[in-house]
Write a protein that holds these residues in place. Structure first.
Motif, short mmCIF file in Angstrom:
data_model
loop_
_atom_site.label_atom_id
_atom_site.label_comp_id
_atom_site.label_asym_id
_atom_site.label_seq_id
_atom_site.Cartn_x
_atom_site.Cartn_y
_atom_site.Cartn_z
N LYS A 187 28.95 46.61 31.19
CA LYS A 187 28.13 45.52 31.70
C LYS A 187 28.66 45.09 33.06
CE LYS A 187 25.72 45.18 27.85
NZ LYS A 187 24.28 45.57 27.80
N PRO A 188 27.79 44.85 34.05
CA PRO A 188 28.25 44.40 35.37
C PRO A 188 29.06 43.11 35.29
CG PRO A 188 25.94 45.03 35.45
CD PRO A 188 26.33 45.01 34.00
N ALA A 189 29.93 42.90 36.27
CA ALA A 189 30.68 41.64 36.37
C ALA A 189 29.85 40.66 37.17
CB ALA A 189 32.01 41.90 37.07
N TRP A 190 29.68 39.44 36.62
CA TRP A 190 28.87 38.41 37.28
C TRP A 190 29.77 37.31 37.83
CZ3 TRP A 190 24.44 40.53 37.93
CH2 TRP A 190 23.88 41.35 36.95
N THR A 191 29.52 36.95 39.09
CA THR A 191 30.31 35.91 39.75
C THR A 191 29.43 34.69 39.99
OG1 THR A 191 29.79 36.82 41.95
CG2 THR A 191 31.79 37.63 40.86
N PHE A 228 37.27 35.93 44.81
CA PHE A 228 36.94 37.19 44.16
C PHE A 228 38.17 37.93 43.64
CE2 PHE A 228 33.26 36.68 47.07
CZ PHE A 228 32.24 36.80 46.15
N LEU A 229 39.37 37.48 43.98
CA LEU A 229 40.58 38.26 43.66
C LEU A 229 40.74 38.55 42.17
CD1 LEU A 229 43.14 36.82 46.25
CD2 LEU A 229 41.90 39.00 46.31
N PRO A 230 40.46 37.60 41.26
CA PRO A 230 40.58 37.95 39.84
C PRO A 230 39.66 39.11 39.44
CG PRO A 230 40.48 35.58 40.11
CD PRO A 230 40.15 36.17 41.44
N TYR A 231 38.48 39.16 40.02
CA TYR A 231 37.54 40.25 39.74
C TYR A 231 38.04 41.56 40.34
CZ TYR A 231 34.47 36.28 38.75
OH TYR A 231 33.92 35.11 38.27
N LYS A 261 40.97 47.24 39.80
CA LYS A 261 42.15 48.10 39.91
C LYS A 261 42.55 48.69 38.57
CE LYS A 261 44.13 45.59 43.87
NZ LYS A 261 45.25 44.74 44.34
N ASP A 262 42.33 47.91 37.50
CA ASP A 262 42.74 48.35 36.16
C ASP A 262 41.64 49.08 35.41
OD1 ASP A 262 45.19 47.08 36.61
OD2 ASP A 262 44.47 45.17 35.77
N SER A 263 40.48 49.25 36.04
CA SER A 263 39.32 49.79 35.32
C SER A 263 39.19 51.30 35.38
CB SER A 263 38.04 49.17 35.89
OG SER A 263 37.80 49.67 37.21
N GLY A 264 39.90 51.92 36.32
CA GLY A 264 39.74 53.36 36.51
C GLY A 264 38.54 53.71 37.36
N ALA A 265 37.94 52.73 38.02
CA ALA A 265 36.77 52.97 38.85
C ALA A 265 37.10 53.88 40.04
CB ALA A 265 36.21 51.65 39.36
N LYS A 266 36.16 54.74 40.39
CA LYS A 266 36.31 55.61 41.55
C LYS A 266 35.53 55.10 42.76
CE LYS A 266 38.91 58.43 39.29
NZ LYS A 266 40.38 58.48 39.58
N ALA A 267 34.71 54.07 42.53
CA ALA A 267 33.96 53.43 43.61
C ALA A 267 33.43 52.10 43.09
CB ALA A 267 32.81 54.30 44.08
N GLU A 300 32.82 36.69 52.46
CA GLU A 300 33.99 36.45 51.62
C GLU A 300 34.37 37.69 50.82
OE1 GLU A 300 35.98 33.82 51.39
OE2 GLU A 300 34.91 32.68 52.91
N PHE A 301 33.36 38.35 50.23
CA PHE A 301 33.67 39.50 49.39
C PHE A 301 34.29 40.63 50.20
CE2 PHE A 301 32.86 43.59 47.45
CZ PHE A 301 33.33 43.38 46.16
N VAL A 302 33.69 40.98 51.32
CA VAL A 302 34.19 42.11 52.11
C VAL A 302 35.61 41.84 52.61
CG1 VAL A 302 33.87 43.39 54.27
CG2 VAL A 302 31.92 42.99 52.75
N LYS A 303 35.87 40.64 53.07
CA LYS A 303 37.21 40.31 53.55
C LYS A 303 38.24 40.36 52.42
CE LYS A 303 36.15 37.53 57.64
NZ LYS A 303 36.31 36.20 58.29
N GLN A 304 37.88 39.82 51.26
CA GLN A 304 38.82 39.83 50.14
C GLN A 304 38.99 41.23 49.56
OE1 GLN A 304 38.33 36.58 47.26
NE2 GLN A 304 37.26 35.38 48.82
N TYR A 305 37.96 42.03 49.63
CA TYR A 305 38.07 43.43 49.17
C TYR A 305 39.11 44.16 50.02
CZ TYR A 305 36.51 47.99 47.38
OH TYR A 305 36.45 49.23 46.78
N LYS A 306 39.05 43.95 51.32
CA LYS A 306 40.02 44.57 52.23
C LYS A 306 41.43 44.05 51.96
CE LYS A 306 41.01 47.04 55.95
NZ LYS A 306 40.82 48.52 56.00
N GLN A 307 41.55 42.74 51.75
CA GLN A 307 42.86 42.13 51.50
C GLN A 307 43.47 42.58 50.18
OE1 GLN A 307 41.85 37.99 51.68
NE2 GLN A 307 41.58 37.97 53.92
N SER A 308 42.64 42.94 49.22
CA SER A 308 43.13 43.31 47.89
C SER A 308 43.85 44.65 47.88
CB SER A 308 41.96 43.37 46.91
OG SER A 308 41.16 44.52 47.13
N GLY A 309 43.62 45.45 48.91
CA GLY A 309 44.27 46.76 48.98
C GLY A 309 43.53 47.85 48.22
N LEU A 310 42.35 47.55 47.68
CA LEU A 310 41.58 48.59 47.00
C LEU A 310 41.23 49.71 47.98
CD1 LEU A 310 39.16 46.51 44.74
CD2 LEU A 310 40.63 48.37 43.95
#
Length: 405
Positions: free
Chosen positions: A215-219, A228-231, A236-242, A254-264
């Motif tokens: 099921k998708p994650a809803w924010t 967004f960091l908890p999401y 990182k722990d999900s095994g996602a490839k994209a 906010e999402f794009v900046k935090q995605y970059k900061q998260s190191g994904l």
């Protein structure tokens, strides 16, 4: 003394007079009908505009207002040969605020036509009143999946059906990414439709979701800022490839900046709103390499876009966005429909004319309105954020598919 009797004819005349009075009062009270909403005192056709003036989509409203105004300015303030006057209401952040704006435009401003909204959700509230009052509503944001063809009599869109965006890119992501994909979006009608279109097409073809429980994650929806960091840690722990997401306006930044900061380090895909217009400038280098799907790219090479894009950048000193285009196309559609509606256009004759329009020469490429979905049958493009030789931009990668009904 015996009471004086009234002649039956006298009683009949009184009854008819009473009925006539009631009828006249009913007509005068019906402030939203096409009887009194067709033209202003000076003969101009009245257009009610509903743009987001507040909330996370406020910047999108600016782009829409600019696209609409550019068309009017380049056509002498006329549509279909008739002068138009406009009044504006605030879409806000939910159905209630948008419906309040629509009622004000119909009742106080006597709008002949309604145009607008950046979000799909308000259409659910506006459609019934547009149909009841027999006033066309030209949607410039997504059309929600909860509206069925039977709900669309006076409702049209120059944008897209909300489920189409994800559906257009789903198979490309499935065949390009070697593994499961994590999905995220805000928890409201627009998010449900956007990810619903992707999920259905993706899983039907054999794609796998990395989300827990499939099921998708809803924010949270409606906030201008979200942590967004908890999401992102869950990704990182999900095994996602994209990752595939739907975010727009300030939430996209906010999402794009935090995605970059998260190191994904896995690829980020999204509905085109993720990097659209002023949002991309605010995201800066954090958006580099992000791939999105959209029905418009500023570098499309066709005559209509060359003219539109050049004039838009000359006037506003920035490239146009899809929101500028859908508002421009709303004016273009009405220009053609009003011209075809006769010497004295009414709300109803304009609506009839819209249904008979042929190809519309849009900057996104020529499209026609579907007879079932009342929205464009149009091409969808894969884009990638990169430098186009002058600045950071959404650069066309390929045409993905054509959708619409």
């Amino acid at each position: 003394m015996k009471p004086r009797s009234h002649h039956p004819r006298s009683r009949t005349r009184c009854a008819l007079a009473g009925l006539l009075t009631v009828a006249l009062l009913a007509v005068s009270a019906c402030s939203g009908s096409s009887l009194d909403n067709d033209k202003s005192a000076d003969g101009a056709i009245r257009i009610g505009l509903i743009w987001p003036k507040t909330g996370p989509y406020q910047a999108l409203g600016v782009d829409m207002e600019r696209g609409w105004q550019l068309y009017l300015d380049s056509h002498g303030g006329k549509l279909g040969g008739h002068t138009v006057t406009t009044a504006t209401g605030d879409e806000g952040v939910n159905q209630g605020t948008a419906l309040t704006a629509a009622k004000k435009l119909l009742d106080a401003d006597k709008a002949t036509v309604l145009v607008g909204t950046a979000s799909a959700d308000p259409t659910v509230a506006i459609a019934p009143i547009a149909n009841q009052r027999k006033v066309p509503f030209i949607g410039t944001g997504g059309r929600p999946g909860s509206l069925k063809p039977a709900d669309l009599g006076y409702v049209w869109h120059t944008s897209w059906q909300s489920r189409e965006t994800g559906a257009a890119i789903a198979d490309h992501v499935r065949t390009t990414v070697n593994g499961p994909v994590y999905l995220m979006a805000p928890d409201y009608q627009g998010g449900w439709d956007q990810l619903g279109g992707f999920t259905d097409a993706f899983t039907k073809a054999g794609g796998k979701l990395a989300n827990e429980g499939d099921k998708p994650a809803w924010t949270p929806w409606g906030a201008t800022s979200v942590n967004f960091l908890p999401y992102l840690n869950k990704i990182k722990d999900s095994g996602a490839k994209a990752v595939y997401v739907f975010y727009a306006g300030s939430m996209a930044v906010e999402f794009v900046k935090q995605y970059k900061q998260s190191g994904l380090a896995i690829p980020l895909y999204g509905a085109g709103f993720l990097t659209e217009g002023a949002v991309l400038a605010a995201e800066g280098a954090a958006a580099d390499g992000v791939q999105t799907v959209m029905n418009y790219v500023p570098d499309l090479d066709n005559p209509a876009n060359r003219t539109f894009s050049t004039e838009y950048q000359k006037k506003y000193q920035q490239p146009p966005s899809i929101y500028s285009v859908t508002a421009w196309d709303a004016a273009l559609l009405l220009d053609q429909a009003i011209a075809a509606a006769g010497a004295n256009p009414t709300s109803e004759s304009i609506n009839t004319a819209i249904g008979k329009l042929g190809a519309i020469d849009s900057p996104r490429g020529s499209f026609r309105l579907g007879t079932v979905g009342h929205s464009p049958v149009q091409a969808w493009y894969l884009r990638k954020v990169a430098f186009d030789g002058r600045t950071r931009a959404n650069v066309t990668q390929q045409t993905l598919t054509t959708l619409g009904s």
